[in-house]
Write an enzyme that holds these catalytic residues in place. Structure first.
Site, PDB file in Angstrom:
ATOM      1  N   ASP A   1      48.131 -20.198 -60.971  1.00 23.20           N
ATOM      2  CA  ASP A   1      47.222 -20.630 -62.037  1.00 23.20           C
ATOM      3  C   ASP A   1      47.937 -21.506 -63.069  1.00 23.20           C
ATOM      4  OD1 ASP A   1      48.700 -18.361 -62.727  1.00 23.20           O
ATOM      5  OD2 ASP A   1      47.207 -17.631 -64.142  1.00 23.20           O
TER       6      ASP A   1
ATOM      7  N   ASP B   1      49.381 -12.656 -55.838  1.00 25.88           N
ATOM      8  CA  ASP B   1      48.463 -11.676 -56.440  1.00 25.88           C
ATOM      9  C   ASP B   1      46.997 -11.898 -56.043  1.00 25.88           C
ATOM     10  OD1 ASP B   1      50.691 -10.785 -57.698  1.00 25.88           O
ATOM     11  OD2 ASP B   1      50.175 -11.517 -59.699  1.00 25.88           O
TER      12      ASP B   1
HETATM   13  N1  ATP Z   1      49.032 -24.010 -69.593  1.00 26.49           N
HETATM   14  C1  ATP Z   1      49.961 -24.688 -68.943  1.00 26.49           C
HETATM   15  N2  ATP Z   1      50.090 -26.012 -69.096  1.00 26.49           N
HETATM   16  C2  ATP Z   1      51.034 -26.715 -68.438  1.00 26.49           C
HETATM   17  N3  ATP Z   1      51.932 -26.160 -67.588  1.00 26.49           N
HETATM   18  C3  ATP Z   1      51.868 -24.843 -67.394  1.00 26.49           C
HETATM   19  C4  ATP Z   1      50.889 -24.030 -68.048  1.00 26.49           C
HETATM   20  N4  ATP Z   1      51.077 -22.748 -67.658  1.00 26.49           N
HETATM   21  C5  ATP Z   1      52.131 -22.758 -66.808  1.00 26.49           C
HETATM   22  N5  ATP Z   1      52.596 -24.016 -66.639  1.00 26.49           N
HETATM   23  C6  ATP Z   1      53.740 -24.427 -65.821  1.00 26.49           C
HETATM   24  O1  ATP Z   1      53.480 -24.128 -64.443  1.00 26.49           O
HETATM   25  C7  ATP Z   1      54.644 -23.611 -63.815  1.00 26.49           C
HETATM   26  C8  ATP Z   1      54.350 -22.304 -63.153  1.00 26.49           C
HETATM   27  O2  ATP Z   1      53.651 -21.425 -64.056  1.00 26.49           O
HETATM   28  P1  ATP Z   1      53.793 -19.843 -63.924  1.00 26.49           P
HETATM   29  O3  ATP Z   1      55.225 -19.459 -64.059  1.00 26.49           O
HETATM   30  O4  ATP Z   1      52.841 -19.230 -64.867  1.00 26.49           O
HETATM   31  O5  ATP Z   1      53.455 -19.519 -62.420  1.00 26.49           O
HETATM   32  P2  ATP Z   1      52.113 -19.703 -61.625  1.00 26.49           P
HETATM   33  O6  ATP Z   1      51.962 -21.096 -61.194  1.00 26.49           O
HETATM   34  O7  ATP Z   1      50.992 -19.123 -62.415  1.00 26.49           O
HETATM   35  O8  ATP Z   1      52.427 -18.845 -60.334  1.00 26.49           O
HETATM   36  P3  ATP Z   1      52.500 -17.248 -60.192  1.00 26.49           P
HETATM   37  O9  ATP Z   1      51.916 -16.644 -61.424  1.00 26.49           O
HETATM   38  O10 ATP Z   1      51.707 -16.960 -58.971  1.00 26.49           O
HETATM   39  O11 ATP Z   1      53.932 -16.949 -60.019  1.00 26.49           O
HETATM   40  C9  ATP Z   1      55.731 -23.519 -64.878  1.00 26.49           C
HETATM   41  O12 ATP Z   1      56.645 -24.560 -64.702  1.00 26.49           O
HETATM   42  C10 ATP Z   1      54.975 -23.623 -66.181  1.00 26.49           C
HETATM   43  O13 ATP Z   1      55.715 -24.284 -67.181  1.00 26.49           O
HETATM   44  O1  F6P Z   2      59.187 -13.914 -60.302  1.00 32.36           O
HETATM   45  P1  F6P Z   2      59.153 -13.180 -61.579  1.00 32.36           P
HETATM   46  O2  F6P Z   2      59.358 -14.084 -62.740  1.00 32.36           O
HETATM   47  O3  F6P Z   2      59.994 -11.962 -61.582  1.00 32.36           O
HETATM   48  O4  F6P Z   2      57.644 -12.696 -61.751  1.00 32.36           O
HETATM   49  C1  F6P Z   2      57.056 -11.709 -61.017  1.00 32.36           C
HETATM   50  C2  F6P Z   2      55.565 -11.921 -61.065  1.00 32.36           C
HETATM   51  O5  F6P Z   2      55.223 -12.987 -60.217  1.00 32.36           O
HETATM   52  C3  F6P Z   2      54.163 -12.606 -59.364  1.00 32.36           C
HETATM   53  O6  F6P Z   2      54.721 -12.351 -58.094  1.00 32.36           O
HETATM   54  C4  F6P Z   2      53.149 -13.717 -59.228  1.00 32.36           C
HETATM   55  O7  F6P Z   2      52.550 -13.972 -60.429  1.00 32.36           O
HETATM   56  C5  F6P Z   2      53.596 -11.336 -59.983  1.00 32.36           C
HETATM   57  O8  F6P Z   2      53.019 -10.474 -59.069  1.00 32.36           O
HETATM   58  C6  F6P Z   2      54.806 -10.749 -60.631  1.00 32.36           C
HETATM   59  O9  F6P Z   2      54.457  -9.971 -61.745  1.00 32.36           O
HETATM   60 MG    MG Z   3      50.319 -17.109 -62.644  1.00 34.73          MG
END
Ligand code: ATP
Ligand code: F6P
Ligand code: MG
Length: 482
Positions: A190, A220
């Protein structure tokens, strides 16, 4: 990070309440682009396939179940190759980046993007951005060819590396512009898709002929609209090993309790499906379903009863039942306390009281093990379809989209649908009822909560969320007697 304002939705209205929620196209802001015949028409694999090119009017309905008198509702553009493309192969400079946490199948998507671009469209210039978003401006790129990615789907993780944080839109788009990249494939959850949306907006603002395609990734399964996310099946399968071990340990000891913690920050899909698949689970706890420990009808009373009845039990919890800490990760996600350690201690403390039975508790924490593995066969096929769909969309000039299956048909979905809300287990839906009847656990919900909001599907969730915020700042675990 920029703000998520965004271009206006592209809505096309039709008969009987039909709405196409379309994705942007390069010609929306570059109207004079030339088209070319799709090179696939000369590809021996596809030239014999009937109706291989997708009709531009083909769309996929968002809600499969429709009332006979209801409106037709929202539709998305069907994925697939078009007769005309907006890039000649030699002109394409594609890049691929992976962001966020690991997930089985990342390497398969990378492989299939590279092979799809090369084998289907003859694109030769493909680079990988290393280490997530920050790699755009802090690292060199690596060349990707079908040969260099040939075996990577057999490995877990991502060959490109990944990271959290570091999304600086202007620096990322500067890098895209400076390197002459015109197809940007972004694989992530996301947060990543929010970042991809900002990159698309900035590219459009600068008037660049460059498409942005998002490929949704999350272990997730918390991305809305799409049927499920890749890697989820693999993770659920891998979780069986931990649950089976917990069951063996529990069954072999007097009053044995096997406690397993699985991933799921906001959404308990992994815990729910892993428990349903396993059938040895006596109790599954997820962030969406509140519970309380002490007193009549509480979890501890239930554990006592199950131990008396069966002599052992298995409990599966999603990590998201825990309270959050006063800390955030580099992407701004709240860091959770360890729900497994907390739960194990509470159970041990309870049974250490006078006149309680002696228990044997084994806590198994396979959280990272279930996501650091290669994807299984069905996820591999799924990843291939995602990658090929993204490539077809990019070549056809669509941009600012996430690709994914909706009711089993792959389509192009505007970013805002993916980023505006989160997919969560709805505890008033049938799936959670199936789980409850499989484990035969109580719902741990006071009847009052049920009757207050009876028929409204999502309102129990909302009420519970609100109750947590207002009365129980400790988070998802409710105080005694709630
Ligand atoms: N609101 C936002 N606007 C711009 N970039 C974002 C935003 N939220 C997150 N990002 C960027 O997206 C990348 C991934 O975000 P995040 O670590 O939340 O993981 P994710 O894509 O949600 O995947 P997961 O939660 O499944 O691990 C990061 O480099 C982060 O800086
Ligand atoms: O990789 P990190 O930063 O330890 O984060 C773990 C998180 O990433 C996820 O695998 C995906 O958002 C979650 O289930 C878990 O809480
Ligand atoms: Mg996420």
């Amino acid at each position: 990070m920029g703000s998520l304002g965004g271009t206006l939705p592209k809505l096309v209205h039709g008969d009987c309440g039909y709405v196409l929620d379309d994705v942007p196209h390069l010609t929306d802001y570059l109207p004079d682009l030339h088209t070319h015949s799709n090179p696939l028409q000369n590809n021996p694999s596809y030239s014999v396939t009937k109706q291989y090119f997708v009709d531009d009017d083909d769309t996929v309905v968002q809600k499969a179940v429709q009332h006979k008198d209801g409106e037709r509702g929202i539709h998305f553009r069907r994925q697939g190759p078009r007769q005309k493309v907006y890039f000649v192969p030699d002109e394409v400079k594609a890049c691929i980046v992976t962001c966020g946490g690991l997930c089985p199948g990342l390497n398969t998507v990378i492989r299939e993007l590279v092979c799809g671009l090369d084998y289907m469209y003859g694109v030769k210039h493909i680079v990988g951005i290393e280490g997530g978003y920050k790699g755009f401006y802090a690292r060199n790129t690596i060349n990707l060819t079908p040969k260099s990615v040939n075996h990577i789907h057999k490995r877990g993780g991502t060959i490109l590396g990944t990271s959290r944080g570091g999304h600086i839109t202007s620096k990322i788009v500067d890098s895209i512009q400076d390197r002459g990249i015109n197809q940007v494939y972004i694989i992530g959850g996301d947060g990543t898709q929010k970042g991809a949306s900002l990159i698309y907006e900035e590219i459009r603002r600068r008037g660049l002929k460059a498409i942005v395609a998002g490929i949704p990734k999350t272990i997730d399964n918390d991305i809305p609209i799409i049927d499920k996310s890749f890697g989820f099946d693999t993770a659920v399968e891998e979780a069986q090993r931990a649950i089976n071990a917990a069951h063996v340990e529990a069954e072999s000891a007097e009053n044995g309790i096997g406690l397993v913690k699985l991933m799921g920050r906001h959404s308990g899909f992994i815990a729910m499906y892993a428990s349903l698949a396993n059938r040895d689970v006596d109790c599954c706890l997820i962030p969406e379903s509140p519970f309380y420990l002490e007193g009549q009808g509480g979890l501890l009373e239930f554990i006592e009863k199950r131990l008396k009845d069966n002599g052992h039990m298995v409990i599966v919890i999603a990590e998201g039942i825990a309270d959050t800490m006063d800390a955030i990760d580099p992407s701004g996600n709240k860091v959770l306390k360890d729900a497994g350690l907390w739960m194990a201690q509470r159970i041990k403390d309870h049974f250490a009281q006078p006149n309680k039975m002696n228990i044997n508790l084994k806590y198994i924490d396979p959280t990272y093990m279930i996501r650091a593995i290669p994807s299984n066969a069905s996820d591999n096929v799924y990843c291939t379809l995602l990658a090929q769909s993204a490539v077809h969309g990019a070549m056809a000039g669509f941009t600012g989209f996430t690709v994914g299956p909706v009711n089993g048909r792959f389509c192009y979905i505007p970013f805002r649908h993916i980023t505006e809300k989160r997919n969560r287990v709805v505890i008033t839906d049938r799936m959670w009822a199936r789980l409850l009847s499989s484990t035969n656990q109580p719902s741990f919900m006071r009847p009052k909560v049920n009757t207050e909001v009876d028929q409204e599907e999502h309102s129990i969730d909302l009420l519970i969320e609100k109750t947590h915020m207002d009365e129980h700042p400790v988070g998802k675990i409710m105080a005694n007697g709630y």
